[in-house]
Scaffold this motif. Structure first.
Motif, short mmCIF file in Angstrom:
data_model
loop_
_atom_site.label_atom_id
_atom_site.label_comp_id
_atom_site.label_asym_id
_atom_site.label_seq_id
_atom_site.Cartn_x
_atom_site.Cartn_y
_atom_site.Cartn_z
N ILE A 606 -11.22 13.34 14.00
CA ILE A 606 -10.55 12.10 13.73
C ILE A 606 -10.50 10.93 14.92
O ILE A 606 -10.29 10.95 16.25
CB ILE A 606 -9.06 11.76 13.69
N SER A 608 -10.38 7.33 16.29
CA SER A 608 -10.21 5.86 15.99
C SER A 608 -9.57 4.81 16.86
O SER A 608 -9.73 5.34 18.58
CB SER A 608 -8.46 6.17 15.71
N SER A 652 -15.89 10.30 13.34
CA SER A 652 -14.67 10.53 11.98
C SER A 652 -14.99 11.17 11.05
O SER A 652 -15.89 11.04 10.37
CB SER A 652 -13.48 9.38 11.89
N TYR A 656 -10.59 4.94 7.69
CA TYR A 656 -9.53 4.00 6.99
C TYR A 656 -9.20 3.28 7.54
O TYR A 656 -9.39 3.26 8.82
CB TYR A 656 -8.51 5.76 6.95
N LYS A 658 -4.78 1.99 8.83
CA LYS A 658 -3.98 2.45 8.67
C LYS A 658 -2.39 1.20 9.37
O LYS A 658 -3.35 0.63 10.70
CB LYS A 658 -3.04 3.57 9.20
N THR A 684 -2.28 2.75 4.42
CA THR A 684 -3.29 2.63 4.42
C THR A 684 -4.27 2.88 2.90
O THR A 684 -4.03 2.51 2.39
CB THR A 684 -3.53 5.00 4.65
N THR A 688 -8.62 9.07 1.33
CA THR A 688 -8.68 8.94 2.87
C THR A 688 -7.73 10.54 2.33
O THR A 688 -7.06 10.75 1.80
CB THR A 688 -7.42 8.46 3.81
N LEU A 692 -4.21 12.10 6.75
CA LEU A 692 -4.56 10.69 7.70
C LEU A 692 -3.30 10.06 7.36
O LEU A 692 -3.32 8.73 7.57
CB LEU A 692 -6.06 10.89 7.82
#
Length: 837
Positions: A606, A608, A652, A656, A658, A684, A688, A692
């Protein structure tokens, strides 16, 4: 004529006939020619009544006790120790004496004391500072704190070398307990006020302190001390003292909440004044008792205030307290000139004495500052360089409103000598390690202490050693980290981070306002759902107190996380956080990251980037290291919003978006208690897997979780979008204090209602068979264990008793739905510990 010139003197002590406890602020009155006169007892129940009038009886009165009438001898000096009987001793006696008691019962109708306080309240706006459109003033204050209940000599062999401190031991003005001041702070500040729109800010321009430890630095203690005793204005509806909101004698409900008595007429600083005493109608309520010196004219100004906390009040730990504030007349308005507070704190043999005093000067009325001055300022700020003159004694001599006493001068000298005594350093270091969770090792702090030993089902007993640097190491560069080892999984875990503060710091890098860059790497176990969005409260799972569980947990993660973060805070309490993160998650125990297509992710990657925006103007917090906790008296609304993007362009496994938001608020409802509301929500976007999404905050321990769901299991509910509400209400003993005998225990009833509603779209629901999505976790025998919330919100409620032994809270928690899920409890008993006045 000779007889009329003589004085009648009645003196003595007023106590409870059953317990022998003294009754402070009890009224001693007599009637002469249809008028009532009298006085009140002090904090030790001692009184003295002198009069040249003719009367034959005195009446002792105290809320919750039967009036006690005694015949006296005229024009002599006599001692009468009144032993008063509670009205709640036995019901049969109360029934037998009902008719006689009705005649002696306190009355509001036709009571001149009640009529007087109503006139004072009616004229409050034109007599108080807050009635002006603008005002400003300078303030000099000094504060000292130290242990009390000390012996005149030191017998311990370990501490024999600090015998010199006994030369500075003094008796408390309130209880007579010997105390030794070991913390002393002087401050200079400026306060500015505007009535409409409301604005009030205080700027600390200079500070000079004497510290026993760097953990007791001014910046971290300032908010706590201000919450104990900040700006007291009896003209307001509530008075803030010791983290509590007390009903002011000027409140619209004061006539109902308090009993008022006219006890004397005096001449005070060239003003004829009526002394008006007051005490809570129910002595067990969290109220104040005291006296107001009211000018005996048509202005009804307050010339002097005395406030105390009744002995049987629901306030914790305060054995005795006396607050005094004086006023002087300026342009037909009473302006506060000086104040003082003395308090003795006592609990289970641990005693503390505190004293704070201040003087106001350069008071300016209706002289506004430029308009732009009144924007974007919090309630309290510190000037740049407020510590620059801490060692310049000549600077302080010129600016002190009062010169230092011999004992105050000795505090600095004694502290420097104490720091060199090994025995004392061991005892003081142990106490501070318990209170601050770190061990003082000069430029390095060792800890957190309560994370050094813990237990969970994956690691077994976990040993951890951590440390961090402070400003003694470097003013801008800070290091922090730990190493942990699981006795069951035989694996090491660790974290290291380097931080650079672009602002000069007094004690640590997290002080407000932050301008901090952080780079960290962590290889550690984790429990999903423990994060608290919008708060700096990091709830680490390896604290010793969270090692005891009502259910086992075989679903954890091993994370490898590299994170870069930048925190910036504006002076108006707007905070911005920017971050970039690389993370690998490896499921542990019974947890498996398997897709519908049969692919197993070990690890799940992941990557981000994102930001958080937080606004909490005038929020009151205290800070211990990186953790900020709201003070009990903080009623400022808090808003937060955050955005997080994870994408394949960053490396990743999934892409996504969020988004989350949060709102929280506290309300003080006077005698009815305190209410707290917290609302969070989020969504979200993108196809996904559930790790997550939002894994809702459960609790499988026995320690009560205020911000989570105590009967929700880990991983039980997952949402792609959700709205969550938590409502807490603390009655502060409003009900229990009115129950005979129970009221003396100072218990506080609490209730809570928590709910969360959410759901998962077809795009992210693994039940629809998408081969890219992870299967929900199951029990070892294959039954479903993770669910969605589309059908109805999850709801649980609790009722509890707080303030047991002044620190313990026990809650009965009930789960109202989703009761058919495996391995869930319908109800549970939880405990928590909290030190609160």
């Amino acid at each position: 004529m000779t007889a009329f010139a003589q004085m009648t003197v009645v003196k003595g002590k007023i106590t409870d006939v059953e317990t022998g406890e003294t009754l402070p602020m009890a009224t001693v009155s007599y009637v002469c020619d249809g008028e009532t006169f009298g006085t009140t007892s002090d904090m030790n129940g001692v009184y003295r009544l002198e009069s040249d009038k003719i009367f034959d009886y005195v009446v002792f009165q105290f809320a919750g006790y039967k009036p006690y009438k005694v015949k006296i001898n005229r024009f002599t000096t006599q001692t009468i120790n009144a032993k008063m009987e509670s009205e709640m001793i036995t019901l049969p006696k109360a029934e037998v004496r009902a008719k006689r008691k009705i005649k002696e019962r306190y009355k509001r109708k036709g009571n001149p004391a009640v009529e007087l306080i109503r006139k004072v309240q009616k004229n409050a706006d034109k007599n108080s500072l807050t009635g002006f459109d603008y005002y400003q003033y300078d303030e000099y204050s000094k504060l000292e704190l130290g242990p009390s209940n000390l012996s005149d000599t030191i017998e311990s062999r370990l501490l024999k070398s600090i015998q010199f401190v006994t030369e500075n031991i003094r008796p408390s003005e309130l209880t007579g307990r010997n105390y030794l001041s070991m913390y002393f702070v002087e401050t200079l500040s400026k306060t500015y006020y505007r009535k409409d729109p409301y604005f009030r800010t205080t700027e600390v321009t200079d500070s000079k302190d004497v510290l026993l430890s760097k953990f007791l630095d001014f910046s971290s203690m300032e908010a706590v001390i201000d919450n104990w005793i900040g700006f007291v204005d009896v003209y307001q509806r509530n008075v803030s003292l010791f983290n509590n909101e007390y009903t002011s004698p000027m409140s619209p409900i004061a006539v109902t909440f308090y009993h008022f008595y006219i006890v004397d007429t005096v001449r005070y600083e060239n003003e004829n004044c009526i002394v008006l005493a007051f005490t809570p109608a129910n002595q067990m309520d969290m109220g104040l008792c005291g006296s107001l010196w009211i000018t005996n004219d048509t202005s009804y100004m307050v010339k002097k205030v005395q406030l105390q906390i009744p002995k049987h009040s629901g306030t914790n730990f305060v054995e005795a307290m006396m607050f005094e504030q004086e006023y002087k007349k300026v342009d037909n308005v009473m302006i506060p000139t000086r104040y003082s507070l003395v308090a003795d704190i006592y609990y289970l043999g641990v005693a503390l004495h505190g004293k704070r005093s201040g003087a106001f000067s350069n008071i300016k009325i209706n002289k506004p500052m430029p308009k732009n001055f009144y924007s974007n300022k919090p309630e309290k700020t510190r000037s740049n360089g407020f510590y620059d003159h801490r060692d310049d004694e000549n600077y302080w001599k010129e600016r002190r409103a009062d010169s230092l006493t011999y004992h105050e001068k000795r505090i600095a000298e004694d502290n420097e000598r104490l720091k060199k005594v090994i025995g004392f350093r061991i005892l003081a270091g142990t106490a501070l390690a318990i209170g601050y969770n770190y061990i003082d090792a000069g430029p390095i702090d060792i800890g957190p202490v309560f994370n050094m030993l813990s237990h969970n089902d994956i690691e077994g007993w976990r040993l951890r050693f951590g440390a961090k640097t402070n400003t003694r190491f470097h003013k801008h560069l800070f290091l922090e980290g730990f190493v942990a080892y699981g006795m069951k999984d035989k694996k090491f875990k660790y974290r290291g981070q380097i931080m650079y503060s672009f602002n000069d710091k007094v004690n640590n890098q997290w002080e407000f306002p932050m301008n901090l860059l952080t780079l960290s790497y962590e290889h550690n176990t984790d429990v999903p759902g423990k994060e608290l969005f919008g708060y700096s409260l990091k709830n680490e799972h390896d604290r010793l107190g969270r090692s005891f569980s009502r259910q086992g947990n075989r679903k954890m993660l091993m994370i490898d996380k590299l994170r870069a973060q930048y925190d910036y805070e504006f002076i108006n309490q707007i905070g911005i956080k920017l971050f970039a993160e690389y993370q690998e998650q490896r499921p542990l125990g019974d947890l498996i990251y398997e897709t519908n297509g049969g692919k197993i992710y070990d690890p799940l990657t992941i990557n981000s980037i994102g930001f958080e925006f937080r606004f909490a103007k005038n929020e009151k917090v205290y800070q211990i290291h990186q953790f900020r906790r709201p003070l009990a008296s903080s009623v400022a609304p808090v808003f937060a919003i955050g955005y997080n993007y994870g994408g394949k362009i960053l490396g990743s496994d999934y892409e996504y978006h969020k988004i989350q938001g949060m709102f929280s608020k506290r309300w003080f409802l006077s005698v009815l208690g305190v209410a707290d509301l917290n609302i969070t929500g989020g969504t979200t976007l993108g196809t996904t897997p559930y790790p997550l999404l939002f894994v809702h905050r459960g609790n499988q321990g026995i320690y009560y979780e205020e911000k989570g769901f105590n009967l929700m299991n880990y991983y039980e509910f997952v949402s792609q979008y959700y709205v969550q509400g938590i409502f807490d209400y603390n009655f502060n003993g409003f009900i229990l204090n009115r129950i005979p005998l129970v009221g003396k225990l100072k218990l506080r009833e609490v209730l809570s209602l928590k709910a969360v509603w959410g759901g998962i779209s077809d795009e992210c629901n693994p039940a629809n068979g998408d081969e890219r999505l992870f299967k929900f976790p199951t029990t070892p025998d294959g039954n479903a264990q993770t669910y969605t919330l589309e059908d109805e919100p999850y709801v649980e409620g609790s009722i509890g008793i707080a303030n047991i032994f002044s620190i313990l809270r026990i809650d009965y928690v009930r789960r109202f739905n989703y009761l058919n899920h495996p391995e869930v409890d319908k109800w549970g008993i939880f405990f928590s510990l909290k030190v609160k006045f």
